[in-house]
Design a protein around this motif. Sequence first.
Motif, PDB file in Angstrom:
ATOM      1  N   GLY A 182       0.801  -1.230   0.000  1.00  0.00           N
ATOM      2  CA  GLY A 182       0.000   0.000   0.000  1.00  0.00           C
ATOM      3  C   GLY A 182       0.827   1.270   0.000  1.00  0.00           C
ATOM      4  N   ASN A 183       2.127   1.158   0.263  1.00  0.00           N
ATOM      5  CA  ASN A 183       2.996   2.337   0.218  1.00  0.00           C
ATOM      6  C   ASN A 183       3.299   2.774  -1.205  1.00  0.00           C
ATOM      7  N   SER A 184       2.982   1.927  -2.164  1.00  0.00           N
ATOM      8  CA  SER A 184       3.286   2.253  -3.563  1.00  0.00           C
ATOM      9  C   SER A 184       2.052   2.756  -4.294  1.00  0.00           C
ATOM     10  N   GLU A 185       2.265   3.694  -5.192  1.00  0.00           N
ATOM     11  CA  GLU A 185       1.208   4.145  -6.086  1.00  0.00           C
ATOM     12  C   GLU A 185       0.765   2.945  -6.922  1.00  0.00           C
ATOM     13  N   SER A 265      -8.446   6.361  -1.715  1.00  0.00           N
ATOM     14  CA  SER A 265      -8.493   5.272  -0.750  1.00  0.00           C
ATOM     15  C   SER A 265      -7.129   5.044  -0.091  1.00  0.00           C
ATOM     16  N   GLN A 266      -6.577   6.145   0.430  1.00  0.00           N
ATOM     17  CA  GLN A 266      -5.270   6.000   1.055  1.00  0.00           C
ATOM     18  C   GLN A 266      -5.098   6.912   2.266  1.00  0.00           C
ATOM     19  N   ILE A 267      -4.336   6.407   3.226  1.00  0.00           N
ATOM     20  CA  ILE A 267      -3.839   7.267   4.297  1.00  0.00           C
ATOM     21  C   ILE A 267      -2.679   8.048   3.701  1.00  0.00           C
ATOM     22  N   GLU A 268      -2.621   9.326   4.010  1.00  0.00           N
ATOM     23  CA  GLU A 268      -1.459  10.119   3.633  1.00  0.00           C
ATOM     24  C   GLU A 268      -0.786  10.613   4.901  1.00  0.00           C
ATOM     25  N   GLU A 299       4.435   9.564   3.076  1.00  0.00           N
ATOM     26  CA  GLU A 299       3.961   8.185   2.871  1.00  0.00           C
ATOM     27  C   GLU A 299       2.528   8.182   2.390  1.00  0.00           C
ATOM     28  N   ILE A 300       2.230   7.239   1.501  1.00  0.00           N
ATOM     29  CA  ILE A 300       0.828   6.880   1.287  1.00  0.00           C
ATOM     30  C   ILE A 300       0.683   5.450   1.762  1.00  0.00           C
ATOM     31  N   SER A 301      -0.486   5.115   2.265  1.00  0.00           N
ATOM     32  CA  SER A 301      -0.745   3.735   2.682  1.00  0.00           C
ATOM     33  C   SER A 301      -2.135   3.389   2.176  1.00  0.00           C
TER      34      SER A 301
END
Length: 339
Positions: A182-185, A265-268, A299-301
């Motif tokens: 999930g850390n990757s685009e 749909s990501q935590i930033e 980070e994105i998760s």
Amino acid sequence: MGLSNSLENAPAGTRALSSRLSVLCPLDHDFLATLARDVMAGLGDQPKKLPPKYFYDDLGSQLFDRICDTPEYYQTRTEQALLERIAGGLVEEIAPTDVIELGSGAARKTRAVLDAVHRSGRPCRYVPFDVSEGMLRRSARQLLDEYEWLTVSGIVGDYDRHLSLLPPGNRRLLLFLGGTIGNSEPEEAVRFLSRVRANMGPCDRLLLGTDLVKDHAVLNAAYNDRAGVTASFNKNVLSVINGELDGHFDLARFEHVAFFEPECSQIEMHLRSTIDQTVCVDRLEMHVDFAAGETMRTEISRKFSRASVASMLAASGLELCHWFVPDNDYFALSLSKPV
Ligand code: AVJ
């Protein structure tokens, strides 16, 4: 590339242990150059960003380990319980010759799999792959202590560049746990999984951990723990830059920000400059201006659904064969195979 099979220096009595451990360190060579390039590009970008892999120096890996113990961060314990439930069945089905763990960290969850291997009575090698050498060596030694039948072949590397160093085989169980994908685009994740896929034989299997979309309050709390461990983890990337590139970031002048962004749909996670400031990074000969309130994304998760995991796998040449979730649907483990 150094193969350090640390027999020398081993005190009497630990030889047996040392001879079961080998560690490849391809990262030593180009870590600094890659860090410099990534930091230069990220700080020069608008908006500014930094790649999350640089969180994980020795301290950062320990801070992440502490995040896993906060009451808000449900992921690790949810995945752990799930893995304990399914490991026996997986090991029976796959009968792996190697358990390869990408991003092994403290190898907390690995024990669930190794316990199942132990019960199966078949020999098996553990191959941890991580960017943090200290963490890898510590956890490898601990596992070797606990499982006297085990051999460990560690790789201190970057899974963008060193996947080809994985030992060959064709009944290998590859683990990519914790939701790190999930850390990757999206495109980056597919490129990565395609490279993993390219390294897999027809009988190899990939077990992938992904965090799932859920109540936003639960997601937000997980990245804003009350004890502030996630904030320290986030700021640690500035210490890494200070230490490796002679940067002059004052950690007290940045604050931790993390929120769920439903659109993607990501935590930033961000670091927000609390004042107008110019930060010098000597080894990059760079001056970076921050306006008061300016944020830099660290980070994105991404948070997934069954459908989004299946399509990411399919785009990478992998077919979802088992979908495992706990009762609360917080987190998923998916087993996939090469198409
Ligand atoms: C280790 C990448 C799965 O994205 O949740 C924890 C890292 N960042 N708290 C995640 C992390 C903030 C974590 N992964």
